[in-house]
Design an enzyme around this catalytic site. Structure first.
Site, PDB file in Angstrom:
ATOM      1  CG  ASP A 124      -2.001  -1.021   1.137  1.00 44.82           C
ATOM      2  OD1 ASP A 124      -2.214  -1.531   0.016  1.00 44.82           O
ATOM      3  OD2 ASP A 124      -2.613  -1.347   2.175  1.00 44.82           O
TER       4      ASP A 124
ATOM      5  CE  LYS B 246     -15.759 -27.001 -21.784  1.00 48.02           C
ATOM      6  NZ  LYS B 246     -16.627 -26.039 -21.132  1.00 48.02           N
TER       7      LYS B 246
ATOM      8  CB  CYS C 156     -51.919 -13.110 -10.879  1.00 44.71           C
ATOM      9  SG  CYS C 156     -52.679 -11.611 -10.242  1.00 44.71           S
TER      10      CYS C 156
ATOM     11  CB  CYS D 193     -52.621 -13.669  -6.956  1.00 41.76           C
ATOM     12  SG  CYS D 193     -51.076 -12.744  -6.967  1.00 41.76           S
TER      13      CYS D 193
ATOM     14  CE  LYS E  59      -6.927 -26.495 -24.857  1.00 37.68           C
ATOM     15  NZ  LYS E  59      -6.477 -25.218 -24.309  1.00 37.68           N
TER      16      LYS E  59
ATOM     17  CE  LYS F   4     -19.734 -30.129 -20.162  1.00 38.30           C
ATOM     18  NZ  LYS F   4     -20.261 -28.959 -20.850  1.00 38.30           N
TER      19      LYS F   4
ATOM     20  NE  ARG G 175     -17.388 -18.296 -27.674  1.00 37.01           N
ATOM     21  CZ  ARG G 175     -17.563 -19.520 -27.207  1.00 37.01           C
ATOM     22  NH1 ARG G 175     -16.549 -20.346 -27.220  1.00 37.01           N
ATOM     23  NH2 ARG G 175     -18.699 -19.887 -26.697  1.00 37.01           N
TER      24      ARG G 175
HETATM   25  S1  IVH Z   1      -9.453 -24.221 -25.427  1.00 39.96           S
HETATM   26  C1  IVH Z   1     -11.024 -23.743 -29.959  1.00 39.96           C
HETATM   27  N1  IVH Z   1      -9.081 -24.755 -22.910  1.00 39.96           N
HETATM   28  O1  IVH Z   1     -14.728 -23.898 -22.906  1.00 39.96           O
HETATM   29  C2  IVH Z   1     -11.486 -23.454 -28.597  1.00 39.96           C
HETATM   30  N2  IVH Z   1     -11.180 -23.830 -23.577  1.00 39.96           N
HETATM   31  O2  IVH Z   1     -16.965 -25.137 -24.244  1.00 39.96           O
HETATM   32  C3  IVH Z   1     -10.307 -23.485 -27.698  1.00 39.96           C
HETATM   33  N3  IVH Z   1     -12.719 -23.443 -21.726  1.00 39.96           N
HETATM   34  O3  IVH Z   1     -14.878 -21.650 -25.575  1.00 39.96           O
HETATM   35  C4  IVH Z   1     -10.724 -23.455 -26.303  1.00 39.96           C
HETATM   36  N4  IVH Z   1     -11.407 -24.171 -20.133  1.00 39.96           N
HETATM   37  O4  IVH Z   1     -14.210 -20.722 -23.249  1.00 39.96           O
HETATM   38  C5  IVH Z   1      -9.944 -24.278 -23.831  1.00 39.96           C
HETATM   39  N5  IVH Z   1      -8.608 -25.264 -20.695  1.00 39.96           N
HETATM   40  C6  IVH Z   1      -9.451 -24.787 -21.621  1.00 39.96           C
HETATM   41  C7  IVH Z   1     -10.732 -24.312 -21.290  1.00 39.96           C
HETATM   42  C8  IVH Z   1     -11.572 -23.837 -22.301  1.00 39.96           C
HETATM   43  C9  IVH Z   1     -12.587 -23.653 -20.409  1.00 39.96           C
HETATM   44  C10 IVH Z   1     -13.923 -22.883 -22.386  1.00 39.96           C
HETATM   45  C11 IVH Z   1     -13.640 -21.963 -23.552  1.00 39.96           C
HETATM   46  C12 IVH Z   1     -14.350 -22.589 -24.706  1.00 39.96           C
HETATM   47  C13 IVH Z   1     -15.409 -23.361 -24.011  1.00 39.96           C
HETATM   48  C14 IVH Z   1     -15.964 -24.436 -24.903  1.00 39.96           C
END
Ligand code: IVH
Length: 508
Positions: free
Chosen positions: A43, A116, A427, A409, A291, A315, A137
């Site tokens: 601070d 995710k 109502c 109501c 990925k 998921k 987005r």
């Molecule tokens: S990669 C081509 N990595 O999930 C899209 N997305 O359901 C590349 N999300 O639009 C996204 N965690 O907003 C990526 N580790 C992660 C993520 C992630 C959450 C979200 C993201 C995406 C959405 C799709």
């Protein structure tokens, strides 16, 4: 501090040094979670910088750590076109679907596993290491310019670190802004107390917080970010996703932790591990993202309609819990529709506290055979408001009470009506106070007339006291009438009347 004696270049240097120190300590605190100095020392640095900038306003720059809050209120968001489309992800809901994706490649590729995060996607643009703009987005092609709101997030550096790796001359990073679970629960408790609708999930809360025209509101929400990807980059090339993320981390960005694996079995182990430990994370996750690591392979694989072939969201199964149905309340909407709402004994479903669930309509209660006092099974599936799946009949004690739809109501006692073709009761009284409140609340909302300070609570008091009966009455409100309300001061009354007057200029 008699800084007047110091020469201008001395002041400039001092300001530069203070900014560097503050940026460094921000990084230690918000990114590494390992502060080196006490809050009071921090601070002190901040106060010293603020004082020097006050004396020398010509030296203030947009990336100064003092410029995170205090931006003027905006009237709209501009739009920003994304250089590269911001895509979505395809979902795998079960192991079989994931396996099909993974085994669809010619040979098992190296893949990256990441959590995710249940947040909202943003893009940040850095030019020569300075944060210049950020956007949502949107529809993937264009998003909203939320730069000022993003600047309030402390884990977004306003300036990148050039000590460890080179700074790309132009850099677009993408990530997820989220509200940690604890902050989400607290925000919802506060909203319920103020008579506002709670957010259905952390994602809505994060998105709602980022879409505030007044960045002070955003600043009051402890949002955080994790970077998990990128858009256009000029000045640096990467071979793999994990290399890019590591580079971003070294630039001082807060990133996900990519975990590289090369088999279906290893991916499943990561999935199980995350599923079992998700409750220990401070933020909500609803699965993992997998990925292909090699960027050239990514490019070769290309895209489906709205999502890349090189990534998938795997998921977690929906989350369930049991709790008790304490009561069924009736909500009267702005058009008179009566919606039953389950009042639940608060229960935590993977870190998010649930105390209400929608029951849609009276038929749903019948269909489920719900009784007040029942133990009920609840399900929370990602972005959906929790649903009651069923009562647990075996737990009935005999003291449960059947629910019957009242004939009148709850707000105005008019007889309810139900058209044969409709499920909902209504109502029919247009001047029902609950409907009038809903109508005026809807009118005052940001998306409509944007009357700031005219919250649901105040509307309820004005309607209950018969001071206003429709939106038009707002425009003849007098200050002395407002001042007769409890907890109403001169300043507040002035601000409210001012906001009402300003709303006349709103273009819809
Ligand atoms: S990669 C081509 N990595 O999930 C899209 N997305 O359901 C590349 N999300 O639009 C996204 N965690 O907003 C990526 N580790 C992660 C993520 C992630 C959450 C979200 C993201 C995406 C959405 C799709």
């Amino acid at each position: 501090m008699p800084s007047k004696k110091t020469s201008v270049s001395g002041v400039k240097e001092k300001i530069g040094s203070l900014r560097n120190q503050i940026n460094y300590h921000n990084y230690r605190y918000y990114i590494l979670d390992s502060p080196e100095i006490s809050d009071s020392e921090y601070d002190r640095l901040m106060r010293e910088l603020l004082q020097l900038e006050k004396e020398h306003p010509e030296l203030i720059t947009a990336d100064s750590p003092t410029q995170r809050v205090g931006a003027p209120i905006q009237t709209t968001f501009k739009t920003i076109e994304h250089s590269l489309m911001m895509l979505s992800l395809e979902n795998a809901m079960h192991y079989d679907e994931f396996k099909e994706w993974y085994e669809g490649f010619e040979e098992s590729p190296e893949v990256i596993c990441e959590p995710k995060i249940d947040g909202t996607a943003v893009e940040l643009v850095y030019k020569n290491g300075v944060f210049v703009s950020g956007s949502t987005r949107g529809d993937g092609k264009t998003g909203e310019d939320i730069t000022l709101n993003l600047k309030t997030i402390k884990s977004i550096p306003l300036r990148l670190i050039d000590k460890f790796v080179s700074i790309p001359e132009y850099l677009e990073v993408r990530g997820e802004v989220f509200l940690p679970k604890e902050a989400f629960n607290q925000l919802n408790r506060q909203r319920i107390k103020q008579g506002e609708e709670p957010f259905a999930n952390p994602r809505n809360a994060a998105a709602g917080s980022l879409r505030q025209l007044d960045s002070k509101i955003t600043a009051s929400r402890p949002l955080d970010i994790l970077i998990h990807g990128f858009g256009l980059i000029r000045g640096t090339k990467f071979k793999t996703h994990s290399e890019a993320i590591e580079h971003f981390r070294q630039l001082g960005l807060k990133t996900t932790t990519p975990y590289a694996v090369s088999s279906l079995q290893q991916t499943q182990e990561y999935f199980n591990q995350m599923h079992n430990t998700r409750n220990n994370l401070p933020y909500e996750i609803d699965g993992i993202v997998v990925k292909v690591n090699d960027l050239r392979t990514q490019e070769r694989l290309g895209l489906r309609a709205r999502s890349p072939r090189w990534a998938i969201a795997y998921k977690f199964p929906a989350q369930e819990a049991t709790t008790q149905l304490i009561d069924i309340a009736l909500q009267v909407g702005r058009t008179g529709t009566i919606t039953p709402v389950a009042i639940l004994k608060p229960v935590s479903v993977s870190g998010v506290e649930i105390s209400r669930a929608t029951l849609h309509n009276a038929d749903e209660i019948q269909r489920l055979d719900l009784k007040i006092g029942d133990s009920v099974a609840l399900k929370r599936a990602g972005d959906v408001i929790p649903k009651i799946i069923k009562p647990i009949i075996s737990k009935r004690t005999g003291s449960e009470k059947p629910f019957s739809m009242p004939q009148t109501c709850p707000a105005c006692k008019s007889y309810l009506v139900k058209e044969e073709t409709e499920l909902a009761y209504r109502c029919p009284n247009n001047s029902c106070p609950a409907q009038v409140k809903g109508w005026i609340e809807h009118f005052a909302k940001r998306e409509a007339m944007n009357i700031e300070g005219l919250g649901d609570k105040l509307i309820a008091r004005l309607v209950d006291k018969k001071i206003i009966q429709d939106p038009a009455d707002l425009y003849t409100l007098q200050k002395d009438v407002l001042l007769k309300l409890e907890r109403m001061g001169d300043k507040l009354a002035h601000n409210i009347l001012d906001a009402i007057a300003r709303s006349k200029e709103t273009t819809l």
